[in-house]
Design a protein around this motif. Structure first.
Motif, PDB file in Angstrom:
ATOM      1  N   GLN A 263       0.834  -1.199   0.000  1.00 36.59           N
ATOM      2  CA  GLN A 263       0.000   0.000   0.000  1.00 36.59           C
ATOM      3  C   GLN A 263       0.878   1.262   0.000  1.00 36.59           C
ATOM      4  OE1 GLN A 263      -3.078   1.278  -0.821  1.00 36.59           O
ATOM      5  NE2 GLN A 263      -4.049  -0.048   0.684  1.00 36.59           N
ATOM      6  N   TYR A 265       3.860   1.527  -1.151  1.00 34.55           N
ATOM      7  CA  TYR A 265       4.474   1.612  -2.470  1.00 34.55           C
ATOM      8  C   TYR A 265       3.501   2.190  -3.494  1.00 34.55           C
ATOM      9  CZ  TYR A 265       5.836  -0.523  -6.963  1.00 34.55           C
ATOM     10  OH  TYR A 265       6.108  -0.767  -8.269  1.00 34.55           O
ATOM     11  N   TYR A 266       2.265   1.676  -3.502  1.00 33.70           N
ATOM     12  CA  TYR A 266       1.262   2.199  -4.439  1.00 33.70           C
ATOM     13  C   TYR A 266       0.969   3.673  -4.159  1.00 33.70           C
ATOM     14  CZ  TYR A 266      -0.082  -2.296  -6.492  1.00 33.70           C
ATOM     15  OH  TYR A 266      -0.097  -3.466  -7.184  1.00 33.70           O
ATOM     16  N   LEU A 267       0.815   4.009  -2.873  1.00 39.16           N
ATOM     17  CA  LEU A 267       0.490   5.392  -2.516  1.00 39.16           C
ATOM     18  C   LEU A 267       1.584   6.344  -2.970  1.00 39.16           C
ATOM     19  CD1 LEU A 267      -0.960   5.078   1.094  1.00 39.16           C
ATOM     20  CD2 LEU A 267      -2.136   6.043  -0.870  1.00 39.16           C
ATOM     21  N   SER A 270       2.382   5.308  -7.296  1.00 36.77           N
ATOM     22  CA  SER A 270       1.334   5.252  -8.299  1.00 36.77           C
ATOM     23  C   SER A 270       0.306   6.353  -8.040  1.00 36.77           C
ATOM     24  CB  SER A 270       0.739   3.838  -8.301  1.00 36.77           C
ATOM     25  OG  SER A 270      -0.593   3.844  -8.622  1.00 36.77           O
TER      26      SER A 270
ATOM     27  N   THR B  94       5.780   4.284 -15.389  1.00 33.77           N
ATOM     28  CA  THR B  94       4.727   5.053 -14.729  1.00 33.77           C
ATOM     29  C   THR B  94       5.193   5.582 -13.384  1.00 33.77           C
ATOM     30  OG1 THR B  94       3.130   3.616 -15.798  1.00 33.77           O
ATOM     31  CG2 THR B  94       2.319   4.951 -13.987  1.00 33.77           C
ATOM     32  N   GLN B  95       5.848   4.701 -12.617  1.00 36.68           N
ATOM     33  CA  GLN B  95       6.271   5.117 -11.283  1.00 36.68           C
ATOM     34  C   GLN B  95       7.476   6.051 -11.321  1.00 36.68           C
ATOM     35  OE1 GLN B  95       6.689   1.171 -10.070  1.00 36.68           O
ATOM     36  NE2 GLN B  95       4.480   0.896 -10.029  1.00 36.68           N
ATOM     37  N   GLY B 414      -3.766   8.881 -12.706  1.00 33.46           N
ATOM     38  CA  GLY B 414      -2.605   7.995 -12.651  1.00 33.46           C
ATOM     39  C   GLY B 414      -2.880   6.703 -11.906  1.00 33.46           C
ATOM     40  N   ALA B 415      -3.799   6.725 -10.930  1.00 32.99           N
ATOM     41  CA  ALA B 415      -3.960   5.561 -10.064  1.00 32.99           C
ATOM     42  C   ALA B 415      -5.319   4.885 -10.216  1.00 32.99           C
ATOM     43  CB  ALA B 415      -3.758   5.975  -8.606  1.00 32.99           C
ATOM     44  N   LYS B 419      -5.914   1.130  -8.531  1.00 31.52           N
ATOM     45  CA  LYS B 419      -6.518   1.267  -7.224  1.00 31.52           C
ATOM     46  C   LYS B 419      -8.044   1.293  -7.235  1.00 31.52           C
ATOM     47  CE  LYS B 419      -4.670   1.170  -4.036  1.00 31.52           C
ATOM     48  NZ  LYS B 419      -4.105   2.150  -3.131  1.00 31.52           N
TER      49      LYS B 419
END
Lengths: 304, 453
Positions: A263, A265-267, A270, B94-95, B414-415, B419
């Motif tokens: 989480q 890492y995604y936050l 991304s 992307t990251q 982007g997410a 998500k």
């Protein structure tokens, strides 16, 4: 660190203050590294956690709002809950099985089988976690070996894509972790067993104790410290898990295997919410410390 | 460190002080180095790569041979230009995108969703180049998705910040052998006919649709958006993707689309383990003949022509109404120039060359499988008519005529894909999410992500 050779103390007598300064000088390089690569990132993470920031542009002060989000956003909070569920698989299973395996290997210590068993059990520890994750995602796929075996023994009815099913994904990921950590626990416990005084077992046997009684009354209590180390290492591995889950499920399906590490890492990378990611990281750090310290204290307490 | 209370504590304090001192006390990001001056500068003559030796830095996507095929050909025609190329997986790009563009700006880069990059002034404004190269005289729909308003919102209008190497398009590929087996002689013309074919395949024991929906990439977004286009016009969906004020994904036609997708799921038209299938597995299953249809893009046309020569067809998703206009996801293969790139002029010249040079356009079709960008009357390479590449190119022309192109719902922020769409579609598959709640949840995530960015 407290033991000093007697000769050194008598020949080089210096004022206590001076000696302590020299001591610090020796520690300085390590301390500098520790400050730059451990303390500085922690301090920065704490600082970031108080801001609303996308990682590049200007930031705005957010105060404790990011921490509030960690506990109120169900997605973030659920990832913490998942991490605690993983403790069962990452800690309880490897430690329990590790005790059984170590006790068994010790009984057959002389034979070649013991060496083979030790190697096989420790092997997962040597394999990179990414490789383990990939291998297991093949094994657990709908046409994988696990399902083939189940069909072979007539359990075709329960076969499924274990990592893609809402009810089995988290336990499946947990089993991968258990497989990885079992070897470490077995080896640690085995090392601990080798230093138990054999006369204790002899005495117990004279008193008519069976294998189970020996295990419960001698082996387990003598291994208190080793068990504490195992539990500490595996609990931290569970709470801070990332690699296995990133490779096998990426948090899916439907966030059922989302853990704080993933989480964060995604936050951060991304969603580009560096502030919230940092807040969750700080919460995770405090949780890990809060879990690890009591275990350490428990082990030390028993020593006295 | 046992036994010495005082110095130990003082030392610890010192260490912590060092750590805190090392951490900058100013607010993060406030000292970001980007100058905001990336506005267009009108140029008299179109820029070139000159004649002096020049090394261009590129940051491309692993696994897609087109950019490298183009740069190789470009160096052949312009020997003074050499390329220094770094490749990463798209997820990694992307990251990394913001950091790379800020700290180590490439001359040419494969771009993820661009809104946030424009907001942070990381991309070069290409309006000046568009004017001097004449890109503004190309069909406007080609560049629509690459235009952004000030601060990155909304998309679809404003200044040009990127260009495509070609325009890829999505739709439905089918296995011709399996299609004949169940008596499908021509692609279904309406959604109802499509449903009938799916049911026929199911009862013949053929998996109707192979799709991916595992991990963090919910591939059911492909059929879902195609269904959305069957039920309603593409305009409002595009507005939502472009972050226009007041846009919502939670509309009646979209609800019908999600309900239709749910019916497909419940009827067992997807593989049972679709929530554990990744893109590569889907491709290998389809190529292996394990399913009749797959929703994918024409970037696979060249590959499928090689792997299933003569056995694969392509169709645009049929409309729910008879004679309805086709609409589907279609987007440029986006490349941009870093705001502080050293050789921006040469990069712009390269992008123009890709769209206008005859050999470059041939490579774009042969290697990339998609329509090149460029002027409406530009040279179109010949393609053997029995290939799926020919069908996708033809479908692209139909789509352009019907003005049915829209961006991908996964590109709204982007997410939003990883998500929001992905977990919600996975829940829909598992029966843990209703169509109405799915749209509500995605809209809520969208609103909070836009507000947060």
């Amino acid at each position: 660190m407290t033991a000093r050779p007697a000769g050194v103390r008598s020949s080089h007598r210096r004022p206590a203050k001076r000696r302590s300064l020299v001591g610090w000088l020796f520690v300085l390089p390590a301390l500098a590294f520790y400050a730059v690569f451990v303390l500085r990132p922690i301090a920065l993470t704490f600082q970031y956690s108080l801001y609303e920031w996308d990682g590049i542009g200007p930031s705005t002060w957010a105060g404790p709002a990011n921490y509030g989000k960690v506990f109120t956003d169900p997605d973030l909070f659920d990832s913490l809950v998942n991490a605690f569920q993983l403790i069962v698989f990452f800690s309880a299973v490897p430690v329990a099985l590790g005790l059984a395996a170590a006790a068994t290997i010790r009984r057959i210590a002389a034979s070649r089988l013991a060496l083979v068993a030790r190697t096989v059990l420790f092997l997962p520890q040597v394999i990179p976690l990414v490789a383990a994750g990939i291998a297991w995602s093949w094994l657990l796929a709908s046409t994988g070996v696990i399902n083939q075996l189940l069909e072979l023994v007539g359990l075709g009815g329960i076969t499924r894509a274990w990592l893609g099913d809402f009810s089995t994904a988290l336990p499946a990921v947990g089993m991968i972790g258990a497989w990885v950590l079992l070897g470490l626990c077995t080896l640690l416990l085995l090392a601990g067993m080798s230093k138990i005084d054999p006369s204790l077992y002899e005495a117990a046997r004279l008193d008519g104790a069976g294998a189970w009684r020996e295990f419960v009354s001698i082996t387990v209590p003598s291994l208190r410290q080793e068990i504490a180390v195992c539990v500490t290492v595996t609990v931290i591995a569970a709470l801070a898990s990332f690699d296995i889950i990133y490779i096998s499920t990426q948090g899916g399906p439907g966030n059922t295997t989302m853990v704080p590490g993933l989480q964060i890492y995604y936050l951060a990378f991304s969603e580009r919410e560096v502030g919230t990611a940092s807040a969750l990281a700080m919460v995770l750090m405090v949780l890990v410390i809060a879990c690890a310290f009591p275990i350490q204290w428990f082990a030390k307490d028993g020593e006295r | 460190m046992a036994g010495r209370g005082r110095p130990g504590r003082a030392g610890a304090a010192l260490v912590i002080a060092m750590g805190t001192l090392a951490a900058a006390c100013a607010a993060p990001g406030s000292n970001s180095p980007q100058p905001a001056a990336t506005s267009a500068s009108p140029q008299a003559a179109a820029p070139t790569c000159g004649t002096a030796p020049i090394t261009m830095t590129g940051y491309f996507e692993t696994g897609f041979p087109l950019p490298k095929a183009l740069t190789t050909e470009f160096s052949k025609q312009h020997p003074n230009v050499t390329w220094n190329i770094r490749e990463d997986q798209f997820a990694v790009i992307t990251q990394n995108a913001p950091r790379v563009l800020a700290d180590n700006p490439p001359d040419l880069m494969r771009l993820p969703q661009v809104s946030e990059l424009v907001k942070d002034d990381l991309l070069k404004n290409l309006d000046g180049y568009a004017q001097s190269f004449g890109w503004d005289r190309w069909p406007a729909s080609q560049l629509e998705q690459l235009r952004l308003g000030p601060g990155g919102r909304p998309r679809g209008e404003g200044s040009l910040y990127a260009l495509g190497l070609n325009v890829s398009m999505t739709g439905v590929f089918y296995n011709k052998k399996l299609a004949t087996q169940i008596g499908m002689s021509a692609p279904p013309a309406t959604l109802a006919e499509f449903d009938a074919v799916l049911a026929k395949a199911k009862s013949a024991g053929i998996t109707p649709i192979v799709q991916f929906n595992g991990g963090a990439t919910g591939g059911l977004a492909f059929p879902l958006q195609n269904l959305m286009a069957s039920y309603g016009p593409p305009g409002p969906i595009n507005d939502w993707i472009f972050q226009k004020p007041g846009a919502t994904i939670d509309t009646p036609p979209n609800l019908q689309a999600v309900q239709h997708l749910e019916r497909w799921i419940k009827a067992g038209y997807f593989e049972k383990d679709v929530n554990a299938v990744d893109y590569a597995t889907m491709m290998s299953r389809f190529i292996d003949g394990q399913g009749l249809f797959t929703f994918n893009g024409d970037w696979e046309s060249g590959n499928l022509d090689k792997q299933m020569a003569g056995n694969v067809g392509f169709m645009l998703m049929p409309s729910a109404q008879e004679g309805g206009k086709p609409a589907t996801m279609s987007a440029p293969l986006t490349f941009g120039i870093a705001a502080s790139a050293k050789n921006a002029d040469c990069a712009a010249f390269f992008l123009n060359w890709v769209a206008t040079d005859q050999r470059a356009r041939e490579i774009g079709v042969e290697v990339g499988g998609s329509r090149p960008m460029g002027p409406a009357d530009a040279y179109m390479p010949e393609v053997a008519s029995d290939t799926v590449t020919a069908s996708t190119l033809a479908a692209g022309a139909d789509l352009a005529e019907a003005d049915g192109a829209m961006d991908f719902i996964a590109n709204a922020t982007g997410a939003i894909y990883a998500k929001s769409w992905t977990p919600n579609l996975q829940k829909l598959v598992a029966g843990q999410q209703t169509p109405q709640e799915l749209l509500k949840a995605v809209q809520a995530d969208y609103a909070s992500q836009i507000e947060g960015s």
